[in-house]
Design an enzyme around this catalytic site. Structure first.
Site, PDB file in Angstrom:
ATOM      1  N   SER A 202       0.814  -1.218   0.000  1.00 31.23           N
ATOM      2  CA  SER A 202       0.000   0.000   0.000  1.00 31.23           C
ATOM      3  C   SER A 202       0.837   1.253   0.000  1.00 31.23           C
ATOM      4  O   SER A 202       0.484   2.250  -0.616  1.00 31.23           O
ATOM      5  CB  SER A 202      -0.948   0.014   1.192  1.00 31.23           C
ATOM      6  N   HIS A 254       0.453   4.445   4.395  1.00 29.79           N
ATOM      7  CA  HIS A 254      -0.123   5.204   3.283  1.00 29.79           C
ATOM      8  C   HIS A 254       0.442   6.615   3.249  1.00 29.79           C
ATOM      9  O   HIS A 254       0.828   7.117   2.196  1.00 29.79           O
ATOM     10  CB  HIS A 254      -1.641   5.297   3.431  1.00 29.79           C
TER      11      HIS A 254
END
Length: 394
Positions: A202, A254
């Site tokens: 991610s 993230h």
């Protein structure tokens, strides 16, 4: 997705199923932005020369290779996991698959291997990085996934985002953007979330989104429909980051990946001025206006971004290797990864073990599930014992 024990899929979210136990944290799947070409169109026509495409189109092969590599490593992880052998009598999911069957859903709801298997293959585990100097885990973890759901969500996002970018900018720049952004996501995650293990791509996927945003800004003058493209991209980024405040999702991966990719976009994805390109492709006898290759603001952004990126990653790595936990210096930062509500809690679940040690033999029993194991250790620290307990109880 990026996960400590993976669990879902918007651009990789690191997933931390119960941060205190040794579960794998996956990431959420990214909302896929529109193709680069449809978001904004580079001006590509010179009236004096007829239609031509000023920027080279690349054949995308690296992103598909990344997808194949991630899937292959997941299959290898399942082979090494061998649930029937290590499940201690617990029923594996999909037992007809033999050694490729999945761990019980209460242990891994993403249909994947155990935390211990991912740890052996290079999952991000802060204790291993700090005390055993295994900094390579900051890179290796981005190629591992906690389950079928985790790997599918991440790879679909990578295909939709990465292939378009590789067509526009080539495999070298996009490959570096992907790997360095993944490292940045792992680094920030390790500085804030120091229990459990983490796997997933991610951070790297958010890096591609960050690179798309900075590419649009630094090449602003060559795009049409720029405001609509900018607004669309910002909405997509905000939605994906908002998903990260849910429990069991590692939003620090993230955020770290996005910031790294955003800075790298100013360095790797800079375009020359259209007038400079037009002059290079002009026909004999046609004299296009003389222009410099890059605008001054592009050069300034290139220098500033490179300095910030190098300084930030160097500082973060030094702090991590010294065992610094940034939560001790920022009392509110944990809200960036999980916001508690009446529907869920963000508190870590405590695990307790009973231990007895004779010489270098440590006998440990998890009080929550009754599992026990014997470890051969010397000079055992309290943090190592807690990590073993978390792993045994996961």
């Amino acid at each position: 997705m990026r996960g400590r024990n993976p669990s879902s899929g918007n651009v990789e979210i690191k997933v931390h199923p119960r941060r205190a136990d040794n579960t794998v944290h996956p990431g959420a799947a990214l909302a896929t932005p529109p193709p680069v070409e449809s978001m904004s169109s580079p001006m590509s026509v010179n009236p004096a020369m007829g239609d031509f495409r000023p920027f080279k189109r690349w054949f995308p092969w690296l992103v598909p290779f990344f997808v194949v590599a991630n899937v292959a490593l997941f299959i290898i992880a399942m082979y090494m996991n061998n649930c029937p052998k290590q499940s201690n009598g617990a029923s594996c999911v999909g037992s007809f698959l033999g050694r490729f069957s999945f761990q019980p859903l209460k242990e891994n709801p993403l249909f994947g291997p155990s935390s211990s298997t991912l740890d052996k293959m290079g999952a991000l585990e802060v204790n291993e990085v700090v005390h055993r100097h295994q900094a390579w885990r900051l890179i290796s973890c981005i190629w591992l996934h906690a389950g079928v759901i985790h790997v599918l969500a991440n790879m679909l996002s990578l295909i939709f985002i990465g292939i378009r970018l590789e067509q526009e900018f080539g495999f070298v720049r996009i490959g570096l953007l992907y790997v360095i952004s993944g490292f940045g996501g792992s680094l920030l995650s390790a500085l804030f979330i120091q229990s459990g293990i983490s796997v997933g791509a991610s951070g790297a996927l958010f890096g591609l989104l960050g690179g798309m945003l900075s590419e649009l800004l630094t090449n602003w003058t060559i795009y049409a429909n720029k405001c609509a493209a900018l607004l669309t991209l910002i909405v997509i980024i905000v939605i994906n980051l908002a998903v990260g405040i849910l429990p069991h999702v590692d939003n620090f991966a993230h955020i770290g990946g996005f910031i790294s990719g955003f800075l790298l976009g100013f360095v790797f994805l800079i375009r020359p001025q259209f007038g400079w390109v037009s002059r290079r492709h002009s026909r004999p006898g046609y004299s296009a206006p003389l222009k410099s290759k890059h605008k001054p603001y592009q050069c300034v952004l290139w220098v500033v971004s490179l300095i910030l990126l190098v300084a930030g990653m160097t500082t973060g790595l030094v702090l991590l290797l010294r065992g610094v936990n940034l939560n001790d210096h920022c009392s509110w930062c944990h809200y960036l990864s999980c916001v508690p509500t009446s529907k869920w809690s963000c508190k870590s679940q405590k695990v307790y073990c009973e231990t007895t040690q004779i010489g270098n033999q440590l006998n440990m029993t998890c009080l929550s599930n009754g599992r026990s194991n014997i470890y051969s250790l010397s000079n055992t620290s309290s943090s190592e014992v807690q990590q073993l307990c978390s792993r045994l109880c996961s």
